[in-house]
Scaffold this motif. Structure first.
Motif, mmCIF file in Angstrom:
data_model
loop_
_atom_site.group_PDB
_atom_site.id
_atom_site.type_symbol
_atom_site.label_atom_id
_atom_site.label_comp_id
_atom_site.label_asym_id
_atom_site.label_seq_id
_atom_site.Cartn_x
_atom_site.Cartn_y
_atom_site.Cartn_z
ATOM 1 N N THR A 310 0.816 -1.210 0.000
ATOM 2 C CA THR A 310 0.000 0.000 0.000
ATOM 3 C C THR A 310 0.851 1.262 0.000
ATOM 4 O O THR A 310 0.510 2.257 -0.640
ATOM 5 N N SER A 311 1.965 1.241 0.712
ATOM 6 C CA SER A 311 2.821 2.415 0.844
ATOM 7 C C SER A 311 3.791 2.510 -0.335
ATOM 8 O O SER A 311 4.578 1.582 -0.562
ATOM 9 N N PRO A 312 3.767 3.595 -1.104
ATOM 10 C CA PRO A 312 4.696 3.746 -2.232
ATOM 11 C C PRO A 312 6.142 3.635 -1.767
ATOM 12 O O PRO A 312 6.581 4.357 -0.867
ATOM 13 N N GLY A 313 6.874 2.701 -2.364
ATOM 14 C CA GLY A 313 8.266 2.505 -1.989
ATOM 15 C C GLY A 313 8.454 1.992 -0.583
ATOM 16 O O GLY A 313 9.549 2.074 -0.019
ATOM 17 N N ALA A 314 7.391 1.452 0.007
ATOM 18 C CA ALA A 314 7.429 0.957 1.388
ATOM 19 C C ALA A 314 7.865 2.050 2.360
ATOM 20 O O ALA A 314 8.449 1.776 3.409
ATOM 21 N N ALA A 315 7.569 3.309 2.029
ATOM 22 C CA ALA A 315 8.072 4.443 2.799
ATOM 23 C C ALA A 315 7.601 4.446 4.243
ATOM 24 O O ALA A 315 8.329 4.870 5.135
ATOM 25 N N THR A 316 6.379 3.998 4.491
ATOM 26 C CA THR A 316 5.854 4.054 5.858
ATOM 27 C C THR A 316 6.060 2.760 6.631
ATOM 28 O O THR A 316 5.825 2.714 7.839
ATOM 29 N N VAL A 317 6.473 1.691 5.943
ATOM 30 C CA VAL A 317 6.616 0.384 6.593
ATOM 31 C C VAL A 317 7.745 0.417 7.614
ATOM 32 O O VAL A 317 8.831 0.927 7.353
ATOM 33 N N GLY A 318 7.485 -0.146 8.786
ATOM 34 C CA GLY A 318 8.460 -0.135 9.860
ATOM 35 C C GLY A 318 8.315 1.048 10.779
ATOM 36 O O GLY A 318 8.931 1.089 11.844
ATOM 37 N N SER A 319 7.494 2.029 10.405
ATOM 38 C CA SER A 319 7.240 3.170 11.281
ATOM 39 C C SER A 319 6.283 2.738 12.391
ATOM 40 O O SER A 319 5.558 1.742 12.282
ATOM 41 N N ILE A 320 6.276 3.506 13.450
ATOM 42 C CA ILE A 320 5.417 3.178 14.589
ATOM 43 C C ILE A 320 3.952 3.170 14.181
ATOM 44 O O ILE A 320 3.200 2.248 14.519
ATOM 45 N N ALA A 321 3.519 4.170 13.443
ATOM 46 C CA ALA A 321 2.110 4.271 13.066
ATOM 47 C C ALA A 321 1.705 3.130 12.132
ATOM 48 O O ALA A 321 0.605 2.579 12.247
ATOM 49 N N HIS A 322 2.560 2.752 11.211
ATOM 50 C CA HIS A 322 2.258 1.642 10.313
ATOM 51 C C HIS A 322 2.120 0.341 11.089
ATOM 52 O O HIS A 322 1.205 -0.456 10.851
ATOM 53 N N THR A 323 3.017 0.127 12.040
ATOM 54 C CA THR A 323 2.948 -1.091 12.850
ATOM 55 C C THR A 323 1.661 -1.123 13.660
ATOM 56 O O THR A 323 1.023 -2.181 13.784
ATOM 57 N N ARG A 324 1.248 0.022 14.197
ATOM 58 C CA ARG A 324 -0.010 0.059 14.933
ATOM 59 C C ARG A 324 -1.183 -0.252 14.012
ATOM 60 O O ARG A 324 -2.156 -0.893 14.420
ATOM 61 N N GLY A 325 -1.111 0.216 12.776
ATOM 62 C CA GLY A 325 -2.160 -0.122 11.820
ATOM 63 C C GLY A 325 -2.237 -1.616 11.595
ATOM 64 O O GLY A 325 -3.340 -2.200 11.543
ATOM 65 N N MET A 326 -1.099 -2.267 11.471
ATOM 66 C CA MET A 326 -1.099 -3.721 11.309
ATOM 67 C C MET A 326 -1.662 -4.418 12.545
ATOM 68 O O MET A 326 -2.380 -5.413 12.436
ATOM 69 N N ILE A 327 -1.335 -3.898 13.726
ATOM 70 C CA ILE A 327 -1.871 -4.474 14.958
ATOM 71 C C ILE A 327 -3.393 -4.426 14.950
ATOM 72 O O ILE A 327 -4.073 -5.403 15.302
ATOM 73 N N ILE A 328 -3.939 -3.286 14.550
ATOM 74 C CA ILE A 328 -5.393 -3.122 14.520
ATOM 75 C C ILE A 328 -6.037 -4.160 13.610
ATOM 76 O O ILE A 328 -7.007 -4.831 13.989
ATOM 77 N N SER A 329 -5.505 -4.321 12.409
ATOM 78 C CA SER A 329 -6.080 -5.292 11.484
ATOM 79 C C SER A 329 -5.853 -6.719 11.962
ATOM 80 O O SER A 329 -6.696 -7.595 11.754
#
Length: 443
Positions: A310-329
């Protein structure tokens, strides 16, 4: 994957405000998950990686696992821009889609307030990981709300615990001055009851500083802080309010190492443009969401290496907010899985059945290891009485270029949290004329 968000690349995702695989038809072998997002507006720097993470994990489940026991996850994003009216519109449009929504992560305390009564009538679970109504941890009153993993009262309590540890014990809090600088909204006001209870018990002076949204004008607030000289500042902000507060703290000479931010004000996007200005700034995490786990490796292998991220170039992957998004799902998916264990593996689950799944989560250490979250979460179990489950947190600190985990694990002191949950839950029940459930009669 890098822990630092490249915000410029992430902004490209704004154009994807309505993304998904959901269509008009409904198949028995699919499960619909609505995704409320805010990729636009003043809170977009937080909302973009959060939305990316939610969508990425659903893609991972489909690609790696073939769905939930063969039931594919379908989803649709609906852009709210963090506006309550738009969140309600999204809910009304999506609640009956494809056999019924599996639950809404509202992504906003205001939207949570607006939807909680509707969810009772419609029979749809509301998932609020780390936000929303703190008292909705009481499942006897809030049958449809699930503030999983922690709430604003648990977060505030942990902050006080860490301050006490730095001071040499809770007895050393007596006579201290602790300020709360907060977004003047239901979100920002949430920690006040807990802090008032703590101030009474521990003998510190609680100072309250409301900031009008969106929080770009704070000079008068920080001039008052310079004058009154609190020993610590707790920051309940989001979006542009956060870097503004840090800059104003610098301007009046307030040390950033004396500041503690709620998790929504402690992501890389909040501080990366400030660099050394924010050095020493503390934040709290939901469980250990500042770390990475095998789930990140799986995401790369099964999603991003196939060009489906979803993130262009995986730019947001590994960030705190992205990880929290994965936790939610992940919690959403595991609620569906738990429901299938009771109501039928490989079958579509109704919203009521998914609600049962949220109420009967049992994420053991072994299960978290299987899912790739063992470094990120500790075991979590919910029940009829307890819709929050096990709250854990850690303290992180900005070193000028990245966040470092600087504390061991904390849990909130339930001697302070639980009475508030019961008190405010009872108030809500009386106000709404809700008869609390007798969990001994629930199966």
């Amino acid at each position: 994957m890098k822990n630092t968000i490249k915000f410029a690349a992430a902004m490209a995702a704004v154009t994807a405000a309505m993304v998904g695989t959901a269509g008009p038809a409904f198949a028995a072998e699919e499960q619909f998950v609505p995704l409320l997002t805010y990729r636009t507006g003043s809170f977009a720097p937080l909302g973009i990686p959060w939305a990316d993470g939610k969508q990425d994990y659903l893609k991972l489940v489909n690609e790696r696992d073939g769905g939930v026991n063969g039931v594919k996850i379908v989803y649709e994003e609906c852009e709210t821009a963090y506006a309550t009216d738009r969140g309600v519109e999204c809910y009304e449009r999506m609640k009956a889609t494809r056999g019924g929504a599996s639950g809404f992560d509202t992504q906003s305390t205001g939207i949570t307030f607006a939807l909680s009564d509707r969810a009772i009538v419609d029979g749809i679970p509301i998932e609020t990981v780390g936000y929303g109504l703190s008292q909705s941890a009481d499942g006897t009153v809030f049958k449809w709300n699930f503030p999983l993993l922690g709430n604003y009262w648990t977060a505030a309590d942990v902050m006080i615990q860490d301050i006490a540890k730095k001071e040499g014990g809770e007895d050393k809090l007596k006579g201290k001055k602790i300020a709360l600088v907060y977004h003047d909204s239901p979100y920002g006001k949430e920690p006040i009851p807990l802090l008032e209870a703590r101030a009474k018990a521990n003998g510190f002076d609680l100072q309250l500083y409301p900031v009008t949204a969106p929080g770009v004008e704070q000079k008068s607030t920080w001039l008052q802080i310079r004058q009154r000289r609190p020993d610590y500042v707790l920051l309940w902000s989001a979006g542009i309010m956060t870097p503004t507060a840090i800059r104003e703290a610098q301007a009046v000479g307030y040390p950033r190492e004396k500041m503690y931010a709620i998790w929504w004000a402690a992501s890389e996007t909040d501080v990366q443009d400030l660099g050394a200005i924010a050095k020493g700034y503390n934040g709290i995490t939901i469980h250990n969401s500042a770390d990475e786990g095998r789930v990140h490796e799986d995401l790369k292998k099964y999603v991003y290496d196939k060009g489906q991220g979803t993130s262009p170039g995986a730019a947001t992957v590994g960030s705190i907010a992205h990880t929290r998004g994965m936790i939610i799902s992940m919690l959403q998916v595991e609620a569906i899985r738990a429901a299938q264990e009771k109501f039928g593996k490989g079958k579509h689950m109704t919203p009521e059945q998914v609600r049962w799944g949220f109420e009967n989560l049992n994420l053991t250490a072994e299960r978290l290891e299987e899912l790739g979250f063992s470094n990120i979460l500790r075991p979590v179990r919910t029940s009829c009485e307890d819709h929050m489950g096990d709250d854990w947190a850690r303290i992180i600190q900005w070193d000028g270029s990245k966040f470092e985990i600087v504390s061991d694990w904390y849990q909130s002191n339930r001697d302070f949290v639980d009475p508030l949950v019961k008190e405010y839950g009872a108030r809500h029940a009386a106000e709404k004329k809700i008869e609390p459930r007798d969990c001994s009669k629930e199966s």
